[in-house]
Design an enzyme around this catalytic site. Structure first.
Site, PDB file in Angstrom:
ATOM      1  N   LYS A 156       0.799  -1.230   0.000  1.00 53.72           N
ATOM      2  CA  LYS A 156       0.000   0.000   0.000  1.00 53.72           C
ATOM      3  C   LYS A 156       0.837   1.288   0.000  1.00 53.72           C
ATOM      4  O   LYS A 156       0.359   2.337  -0.442  1.00 53.72           O
ATOM      5  CB  LYS A 156      -0.946   0.003   1.202  1.00 53.72           C
ATOM      6  N   SER A 216       0.380 -10.195  -0.750  1.00 53.87           N
ATOM      7  CA  SER A 216       0.138  -8.751  -0.692  1.00 53.87           C
ATOM      8  C   SER A 216       0.460  -8.111   0.638  1.00 53.87           C
ATOM      9  O   SER A 216       0.687  -6.901   0.706  1.00 53.87           O
ATOM     10  CB  SER A 216      -1.316  -8.455  -1.064  1.00 53.87           C
TER      11      SER A 216
END
Length: 421
Positions: A60, A315
Protein backbone atom coordinates in the site's frame (compact mmCIF):
# COMPACT_ATOMS: atom_id res chain seq x y z
CA UNK A 1 -4.30 7.05 -20.92
CA UNK A 2 -8.04 7.53 -21.57
CA UNK A 3 -10.40 4.68 -22.40
CA UNK A 4 -12.53 6.03 -25.24
CA UNK A 5 -15.37 3.58 -24.57
CA UNK A 6 -15.59 4.01 -20.81
CA UNK A 7 -14.48 7.67 -20.79
CA UNK A 8 -12.22 6.85 -17.86
CA UNK A 9 -8.63 7.78 -17.26
CA UNK A 10 -6.71 4.51 -16.99
CA UNK A 11 -3.24 3.65 -15.69
CA UNK A 12 -0.45 4.29 -18.18
CA UNK A 13 2.72 2.18 -18.47
CA UNK A 14 4.97 5.23 -18.84
CA UNK A 15 3.46 6.66 -15.66
CA UNK A 16 4.08 3.38 -13.86
CA UNK A 17 7.75 3.66 -14.78
CA UNK A 18 7.66 7.22 -13.43
CA UNK A 19 6.07 5.95 -10.23
CA UNK A 20 8.92 3.45 -9.87
CA UNK A 21 11.39 6.33 -10.03
CA UNK A 22 9.46 8.25 -7.36
CA UNK A 23 9.46 5.22 -5.09
CA UNK A 24 13.24 4.75 -5.18
CA UNK A 25 14.42 4.80 -1.57
CA UNK A 26 10.84 4.84 -0.28
CA UNK A 27 9.36 1.41 -1.05
CA UNK A 28 11.54 -1.67 -0.92
CA UNK A 29 12.16 -3.71 -4.06
CA UNK A 30 10.74 -6.89 -2.51
CA UNK A 31 12.12 -10.31 -3.50
CA UNK A 32 10.63 -12.79 -5.94
CA UNK A 33 11.32 -16.11 -4.24
CA UNK A 34 10.82 -19.65 -5.47
CA UNK A 35 8.98 -21.69 -2.84
CA UNK A 36 10.23 -25.27 -2.78
CA UNK A 37 7.36 -26.67 -0.69
CA UNK A 38 4.67 -25.25 -2.98
CA UNK A 39 6.60 -26.15 -6.12
CA UNK A 40 6.87 -29.78 -5.00
CA UNK A 41 3.23 -29.90 -3.93
CA UNK A 42 1.88 -28.68 -7.28
CA UNK A 43 4.53 -29.98 -9.67
CA UNK A 44 5.13 -26.43 -10.85
CA UNK A 45 7.60 -23.60 -10.35
CA UNK A 46 5.86 -21.47 -7.73
CA UNK A 47 7.33 -18.05 -6.97
CA UNK A 48 6.17 -15.69 -4.23
CA UNK A 49 6.35 -11.92 -4.68
CA UNK A 50 6.97 -10.97 -1.05
CA UNK A 51 5.16 -7.68 -0.50
CA UNK A 52 4.72 -8.86 3.09
CA UNK A 53 8.39 -7.84 3.46
CA UNK A 54 7.64 -4.27 2.38
CA UNK A 55 8.60 -1.49 4.79
CA UNK A 56 4.98 -1.22 6.02
CA UNK A 57 4.43 -4.96 5.45
CA UNK A 58 2.16 -4.43 2.45
CA UNK A 59 2.23 -2.91 -1.04
CA UNK A 60 0.00 0.00 0.00
CA UNK A 61 2.92 2.41 0.48
CA UNK A 62 3.46 2.36 -3.30
CA UNK A 63 0.10 3.81 -4.27
CA UNK A 64 -0.21 6.22 -1.35
CA UNK A 65 3.24 7.72 -1.90
CA UNK A 66 2.84 7.96 -5.67
CA UNK A 67 -0.44 9.84 -5.24
CA UNK A 68 1.06 12.25 -2.73
CA UNK A 69 4.26 12.78 -4.73
CA UNK A 70 2.09 13.85 -7.69
CA UNK A 71 0.36 16.63 -5.75
CA UNK A 72 1.35 20.27 -5.95
CA UNK A 73 3.11 21.98 -3.05
CA UNK A 74 -0.06 23.98 -2.48
CA UNK A 75 -2.19 20.83 -2.22
CA UNK A 76 0.31 19.14 0.08
CA UNK A 77 0.30 22.16 2.37
CA UNK A 78 -3.41 21.57 2.96
CA UNK A 79 -2.75 17.99 4.02
CA UNK A 80 -4.01 14.60 2.95
CA UNK A 81 -6.82 12.46 4.31
CA UNK A 82 -7.79 8.81 4.17
CA UNK A 83 -10.28 6.41 5.71
CA UNK A 84 -8.92 2.97 6.49
CA UNK A 85 -8.75 0.37 9.23
CA UNK A 86 -5.75 -1.43 7.75
CA UNK A 87 -2.82 -1.37 5.38
CA UNK A 88 -3.81 1.76 3.44
CA UNK A 89 -3.70 3.80 6.65
CA UNK A 90 -0.21 2.52 7.41
CA UNK A 91 0.99 3.22 3.89
CA UNK A 92 -0.35 6.76 3.95
CA UNK A 93 1.11 7.38 7.41
CA UNK A 94 4.57 6.33 6.28
CA UNK A 95 4.29 8.47 3.14
CA UNK A 96 3.31 11.47 5.27
CA UNK A 97 6.35 10.98 7.46
CA UNK A 98 8.70 10.65 4.48
CA UNK A 99 7.30 13.77 2.79
CA UNK A 100 6.75 15.77 6.01
CA UNK A 101 3.10 16.24 5.10
CA UNK A 102 0.22 16.40 7.56
CA UNK A 103 -2.17 13.46 7.30
CA UNK A 104 -5.53 12.94 8.97
CA UNK A 105 -6.48 9.28 9.11
CA UNK A 106 -10.04 8.31 9.99
CA UNK A 107 -10.50 4.82 11.43
CA UNK A 108 -13.54 3.09 12.96
CA UNK A 109 -13.56 2.93 16.76
CA UNK A 110 -13.65 -0.86 16.40
CA UNK A 111 -10.16 -0.93 14.85
CA UNK A 112 -7.83 -3.12 16.95
CA UNK A 113 -5.49 -1.04 19.09
CA UNK A 114 -2.49 -2.76 17.53
CA UNK A 115 -3.36 -1.31 14.11
CA UNK A 116 -3.91 2.16 15.51
CA UNK A 117 -0.49 2.01 17.17
CA UNK A 118 1.12 0.90 13.91
CA UNK A 119 -0.35 3.85 12.03
CA UNK A 120 0.90 6.29 14.65
CA UNK A 121 4.30 4.60 14.69
CA UNK A 122 4.74 4.89 10.92
CA UNK A 123 3.44 8.46 10.76
CA UNK A 124 5.02 9.88 13.91
CA UNK A 125 4.16 13.55 14.48
CA UNK A 126 2.92 14.06 10.92
CA UNK A 127 -0.22 11.94 11.38
CA UNK A 128 -3.36 12.37 13.44
CA UNK A 129 -5.62 9.37 13.91
CA UNK A 130 -9.31 10.06 14.44
CA UNK A 131 -11.48 7.18 15.61
CA UNK A 132 -15.02 7.68 14.31
CA UNK A 133 -18.09 5.43 14.32
CA UNK A 134 -18.36 1.65 14.34
CA UNK A 135 -17.85 0.90 10.64
CA UNK A 136 -15.63 1.83 7.71
CA UNK A 137 -18.53 3.74 6.18
CA UNK A 138 -18.74 5.92 9.30
CA UNK A 139 -15.01 6.68 9.04
CA UNK A 140 -15.28 7.33 5.30
CA UNK A 141 -18.16 9.76 5.71
CA UNK A 142 -16.26 11.64 8.42
CA UNK A 143 -13.20 11.78 6.18
CA UNK A 144 -15.19 13.23 3.30
CA UNK A 145 -16.74 15.84 5.59
CA UNK A 146 -13.25 16.85 6.65
CA UNK A 147 -12.02 17.02 3.04
CA UNK A 148 -14.94 19.22 2.01
CA UNK A 149 -14.48 21.67 4.87
CA UNK A 150 -10.66 21.85 4.82
CA UNK A 151 -9.99 21.54 1.07
CA UNK A 152 -7.59 18.66 1.75
CA UNK A 153 -6.81 15.86 -0.70
CA UNK A 154 -8.48 12.49 -0.17
CA UNK A 155 -6.18 9.57 -1.00
CA UNK A 156 -8.45 6.74 -2.11
CA UNK A 157 -7.29 3.21 -1.24
CA UNK A 158 -7.85 1.87 -4.77
CA UNK A 159 -10.07 3.83 -7.18
CA UNK A 160 -7.50 6.47 -8.14
CA UNK A 161 -5.29 6.19 -11.23
CA UNK A 162 -2.20 7.50 -9.45
CA UNK A 163 -2.71 4.95 -6.68
CA UNK A 164 -3.10 2.17 -9.27
CA UNK A 165 0.06 3.29 -11.07
CA UNK A 166 1.95 3.15 -7.78
CA UNK A 167 0.72 -0.40 -7.18
CA UNK A 168 1.66 -1.25 -10.76
CA UNK A 169 5.33 -0.96 -9.85
CA UNK A 170 4.97 -4.40 -8.25
CA UNK A 171 4.49 -5.75 -11.78
CA UNK A 172 7.64 -4.06 -13.06
CA UNK A 173 9.66 -5.66 -10.28
CA UNK A 174 8.25 -9.12 -10.95
CA UNK A 175 9.19 -8.96 -14.63
CA UNK A 176 12.62 -7.53 -13.84
CA UNK A 177 13.40 -10.36 -11.41
CA UNK A 178 11.86 -13.29 -13.30
CA UNK A 179 14.42 -15.54 -14.96
CA UNK A 180 11.96 -16.98 -17.47
CA UNK A 181 8.46 -16.50 -18.81
CA UNK A 182 5.61 -16.24 -16.33
CA UNK A 183 2.68 -18.47 -17.25
CA UNK A 184 0.33 -17.48 -14.40
CA UNK A 185 0.15 -14.47 -12.09
CA UNK A 186 -2.25 -14.55 -9.13
CA UNK A 187 -3.29 -11.31 -7.40
CA UNK A 188 -5.62 -10.68 -4.48
CA UNK A 189 -8.54 -8.34 -5.16
CA UNK A 190 -10.24 -6.09 -2.65
CA UNK A 191 -11.19 -2.89 -4.41
CA UNK A 192 -9.01 -3.81 -7.38
CA UNK A 193 -6.23 -1.21 -7.24
CA UNK A 194 -3.37 -3.71 -7.14
CA UNK A 195 -4.82 -5.93 -9.86
CA UNK A 196 -5.51 -2.90 -12.06
CA UNK A 197 -1.98 -1.53 -11.84
CA UNK A 198 -0.16 -4.83 -12.16
CA UNK A 199 -2.39 -6.14 -14.96
CA UNK A 200 -1.72 -2.94 -16.93
CA UNK A 201 1.99 -3.78 -16.83
CA UNK A 202 1.56 -7.42 -17.79
CA UNK A 203 -0.92 -6.81 -20.59
CA UNK A 204 1.74 -4.73 -22.36
CA UNK A 205 5.00 -6.38 -21.31
CA UNK A 206 3.95 -10.03 -20.83
CA UNK A 207 0.65 -10.41 -22.71
CA UNK A 208 0.65 -14.23 -22.71
CA UNK A 209 0.67 -14.46 -18.90
CA UNK A 210 -2.68 -15.62 -17.55
CA UNK A 211 -3.84 -13.03 -15.03
CA UNK A 212 -5.91 -14.47 -12.18
CA UNK A 213 -7.69 -12.37 -9.58
CA UNK A 214 -8.53 -13.94 -6.21
CA UNK A 215 -11.28 -12.82 -3.84
CA UNK A 216 -12.63 -14.23 -0.57
CA UNK A 217 -15.79 -16.28 -1.04
CA UNK A 218 -17.58 -14.12 1.53
CA UNK A 219 -16.88 -10.81 -0.23
CA UNK A 220 -16.91 -11.41 -4.00
CA UNK A 221 -17.69 -7.85 -5.12
CA UNK A 222 -15.43 -7.84 -8.20
CA UNK A 223 -16.48 -11.32 -9.36
CA UNK A 224 -20.16 -10.49 -9.00
CA UNK A 225 -19.67 -7.15 -10.78
CA UNK A 226 -17.83 -8.78 -13.69
CA UNK A 227 -20.47 -11.51 -13.96
CA UNK A 228 -23.27 -8.90 -13.92
CA UNK A 229 -21.49 -6.60 -16.37
CA UNK A 230 -21.65 -3.54 -14.11
CA UNK A 231 -20.45 -2.42 -10.70
CA UNK A 232 -22.43 -4.14 -7.95
CA UNK A 233 -22.53 -3.09 -4.29
CA UNK A 234 -23.03 -6.12 -2.05
CA UNK A 235 -25.44 -5.76 0.87
CA UNK A 236 -23.47 -7.99 3.21
CA UNK A 237 -19.95 -9.41 3.25
CA UNK A 238 -17.76 -11.58 5.46
CA UNK A 239 -15.09 -9.19 6.79
CA UNK A 240 -12.67 -11.86 7.96
CA UNK A 241 -10.23 -11.35 5.06
CA UNK A 242 -10.17 -7.69 5.98
CA UNK A 243 -7.56 -6.62 3.43
CA UNK A 244 -9.83 -7.80 0.61
CA UNK A 245 -13.32 -7.45 2.09
CA UNK A 246 -14.90 -4.68 0.03
CA UNK A 247 -18.62 -4.30 -0.64
CA UNK A 248 -18.11 -2.40 -3.90
CA UNK A 249 -15.17 -2.31 -6.32
CA UNK A 250 -14.09 0.98 -7.86
CA UNK A 251 -15.62 2.22 -11.09
CA UNK A 252 -12.24 2.42 -12.80
CA UNK A 253 -10.80 -0.72 -11.25
CA UNK A 254 -13.88 -2.64 -12.37
CA UNK A 255 -13.41 -1.58 -15.99
CA UNK A 256 -9.73 -2.53 -15.93
CA UNK A 257 -10.18 -5.86 -14.19
CA UNK A 258 -13.00 -7.05 -16.43
CA UNK A 259 -10.87 -6.32 -19.49
CA UNK A 260 -7.48 -7.49 -18.23
CA UNK A 261 -8.14 -10.48 -15.98
CA UNK A 262 -8.61 -13.94 -17.42
CA UNK A 263 -10.77 -14.93 -14.47
CA UNK A 264 -11.53 -14.25 -10.82
CA UNK A 265 -11.44 -17.15 -8.33
CA UNK A 266 -13.29 -17.25 -5.00
CA UNK A 267 -11.56 -18.89 -2.04
CA UNK A 268 -13.41 -19.93 1.16
CA UNK A 269 -12.23 -18.10 4.26
CA UNK A 270 -11.52 -21.42 5.99
CA UNK A 271 -9.16 -22.40 3.17
CA UNK A 272 -7.35 -19.09 3.64
CA UNK A 273 -6.90 -19.91 7.34
CA UNK A 274 -5.44 -23.34 6.55
CA UNK A 275 -3.02 -21.65 4.14
CA UNK A 276 -1.93 -19.06 6.73
CA UNK A 277 -1.07 -21.84 9.19
CA UNK A 278 0.80 -23.90 6.60
CA UNK A 279 2.84 -20.90 5.44
CA UNK A 280 3.90 -20.24 9.01
CA UNK A 281 4.62 -23.88 9.89
CA UNK A 282 6.42 -24.80 6.67
CA UNK A 283 8.09 -21.57 5.55
CA UNK A 284 8.03 -19.23 8.57
CA UNK A 285 6.02 -16.75 6.46
CA UNK A 286 3.60 -14.57 8.41
CA UNK A 287 0.86 -13.72 5.92
CA UNK A 288 -2.29 -11.80 6.67
CA UNK A 289 -5.54 -13.31 5.33
CA UNK A 290 -5.49 -11.19 2.15
CA UNK A 291 -1.81 -12.02 1.71
CA UNK A 292 -2.53 -15.76 1.73
CA UNK A 293 -5.39 -15.57 -0.78
CA UNK A 294 -3.32 -16.26 -3.90
CA UNK A 295 -1.56 -19.28 -2.40
CA UNK A 296 -4.89 -20.62 -1.13
CA UNK A 297 -6.20 -20.47 -4.71
CA UNK A 298 -3.49 -22.78 -6.10
CA UNK A 299 -5.57 -25.89 -5.34
CA UNK A 300 -8.20 -24.59 -7.76
CA UNK A 301 -5.59 -24.46 -10.53
CA UNK A 302 -3.55 -27.54 -9.65
CA UNK A 303 -4.34 -29.50 -12.81
CA UNK A 304 -3.51 -26.72 -15.26
CA UNK A 305 -0.38 -25.27 -13.63
CA UNK A 306 1.69 -28.47 -13.62
CA UNK A 307 5.07 -27.72 -15.14
CA UNK A 308 4.27 -24.01 -15.39
CA UNK A 309 5.90 -20.90 -13.94
CA UNK A 310 3.48 -19.37 -11.45
CA UNK A 311 3.79 -16.16 -9.42
CA UNK A 312 1.64 -15.63 -6.33
CA UNK A 313 1.60 -12.07 -5.07
CA UNK A 314 1.74 -12.13 -1.25
CA UNK A 315 0.14 -8.75 -0.69
CA UNK A 316 0.74 -8.25 3.02
CA UNK A 317 1.87 -9.59 6.37
CA UNK A 318 0.01 -7.44 8.89
CA UNK A 319 -1.55 -10.33 10.77
CA UNK A 320 -2.86 -9.50 14.23
CA UNK A 321 -1.58 -12.18 16.62
CA UNK A 322 -4.79 -11.95 18.64
CA UNK A 323 -6.61 -13.54 15.67
CA UNK A 324 -4.58 -16.76 15.86
CA UNK A 325 -7.21 -18.77 17.72
CA UNK A 326 -9.93 -17.67 15.29
CA UNK A 327 -7.70 -18.62 12.36
CA UNK A 328 -7.09 -22.08 13.84
CA UNK A 329 -10.81 -22.55 14.51
CA UNK A 330 -11.85 -21.55 10.99
CA UNK A 331 -9.22 -23.83 9.51
CA UNK A 332 -10.37 -26.84 11.54
CA UNK A 333 -13.98 -26.21 10.57
CA UNK A 334 -13.13 -25.91 6.88
CA UNK A 335 -11.05 -29.08 6.97
CA UNK A 336 -13.93 -30.98 8.60
CA UNK A 337 -11.96 -31.57 11.79
CA UNK A 338 -14.06 -29.57 14.28
CA UNK A 339 -17.72 -30.28 14.98
CA UNK A 340 -20.20 -28.82 17.44
CA UNK A 341 -23.27 -30.48 18.90
CA UNK A 342 -25.95 -29.91 21.49
CA UNK A 343 -26.04 -33.19 23.39
CA UNK A 344 -29.12 -33.82 25.54
CA UNK A 345 -27.84 -35.91 28.42
CA UNK A 346 -30.29 -37.95 30.53
CA UNK A 347 -30.34 -36.68 34.10
CA UNK A 348 -28.81 -39.83 35.62
CA UNK A 349 -25.45 -41.00 36.85
CA UNK A 350 -23.18 -42.41 34.16
CA UNK A 351 -24.77 -40.53 31.24
CA UNK A 352 -21.58 -38.67 30.43
CA UNK A 353 -19.54 -41.90 30.67
CA UNK A 354 -21.88 -43.48 28.11
CA UNK A 355 -21.24 -40.59 25.76
CA UNK A 356 -17.48 -40.92 26.11
CA UNK A 357 -17.76 -44.52 24.93
CA UNK A 358 -18.95 -43.39 21.50
CA UNK A 359 -15.79 -41.35 20.88
CA UNK A 360 -13.11 -42.84 18.68
CA UNK A 361 -9.52 -43.34 19.91
CA UNK A 362 -8.39 -40.11 18.19
CA UNK A 363 -11.46 -37.96 18.93
CA UNK A 364 -10.97 -35.14 21.40
CA UNK A 365 -13.51 -33.05 23.32
CA UNK A 366 -12.32 -29.48 22.80
CA UNK A 367 -15.35 -27.72 24.31
CA UNK A 368 -17.93 -28.67 26.90
CA UNK A 369 -20.55 -26.35 28.39
CA UNK A 370 -23.22 -27.91 30.59
CA UNK A 371 -25.86 -26.56 32.95
CA UNK A 372 -27.78 -29.20 34.93
CA UNK A 373 -31.55 -28.91 34.65
CA UNK A 374 -33.09 -30.20 37.90
CA UNK A 375 -36.66 -29.89 36.67
CA UNK A 376 -36.27 -31.81 33.39
CA UNK A 377 -35.41 -35.31 32.33
CA UNK A 378 -32.50 -34.19 30.18
CA UNK A 379 -29.82 -31.52 30.43
CA UNK A 380 -28.34 -30.00 27.26
CA UNK A 381 -24.61 -29.44 26.80
CA UNK A 382 -22.72 -27.74 24.00
CA UNK A 383 -19.94 -30.12 22.97
CA UNK A 384 -17.11 -29.43 20.53
CA UNK A 385 -15.27 -32.46 19.14
CA UNK A 386 -11.98 -32.28 17.26
CA UNK A 387 -11.07 -35.14 14.91
CA UNK A 388 -7.76 -36.30 13.49
CA UNK A 389 -9.26 -37.03 10.07
CA UNK A 390 -12.29 -35.80 8.13
CA UNK A 391 -13.17 -39.47 7.54
CA UNK A 392 -13.77 -39.98 11.27
CA UNK A 393 -16.94 -37.87 11.25
CA UNK A 394 -19.47 -40.31 9.76
CA UNK A 395 -18.40 -43.22 12.02
CA UNK A 396 -18.82 -40.89 15.01
CA UNK A 397 -22.37 -40.00 13.95
CA UNK A 398 -23.21 -43.67 13.40
CA UNK A 399 -21.98 -44.61 16.88
CA UNK A 400 -24.02 -41.77 18.43
CA UNK A 401 -27.17 -43.03 16.71
CA UNK A 402 -26.41 -46.62 17.71
CA UNK A 403 -26.08 -45.60 21.39
CA UNK A 404 -29.27 -43.50 21.22
CA UNK A 405 -27.42 -40.29 21.95
CA UNK A 406 -29.88 -37.43 21.51
CA UNK A 407 -28.06 -34.60 19.72
CA UNK A 408 -28.39 -31.63 17.42
CA UNK A 409 -25.60 -30.85 14.92
CA UNK A 410 -24.66 -27.15 14.93
CA UNK A 411 -22.08 -26.67 12.17
CA UNK A 412 -24.72 -26.30 9.48
CA UNK A 413 -26.98 -23.99 11.53
CA UNK A 414 -25.47 -20.50 11.01
CA UNK A 415 -27.89 -18.69 13.33
CA UNK A 416 -26.78 -20.84 16.27
CA UNK A 417 -23.23 -21.47 15.11
CA UNK A 418 -22.27 -17.77 15.08
CA UNK A 419 -22.47 -17.75 18.89
CA UNK A 420 -19.82 -20.46 19.12
CA UNK A 421 -17.25 -19.27 16.58
Amino acid sequence: MVDKDAKLTLPDLDNIYLAAERLQGIAAHTPLQENINLSDRYGANIFLKREDLQVVRSYKIRGAYNKMASLSAEALAKGVVCASAGNHAQGLAYACRKMAVTGIIFMPTTTPNQKVKQVRMFGKEFVEVRLIGDTYDDAYNAAMDYVNTHDSTFVHPFDDVLVMEGQGTVGLEILRDATGKIDYLLMAIGGGGLASGVSTVFKQLSPKTKLIGVEPLGSPSMKVSIDEGHVVALDKIDKFVDGAAVKRPGDTTFEICRKNLDRVLLVPEGKVCTTILKLYDEDAIVAEPAGALTIAALDMLKDEIKGKNVVCLVSGGNNDITRTEEIKERSLLYEGLKHYFIIRFPQRAGAFRDFLNVLGPNDDISRFEYAKKTNRETGPAVVGIELKSRDDFEPLIQRMHAQNIVFEYLNDQPDLFQFLV
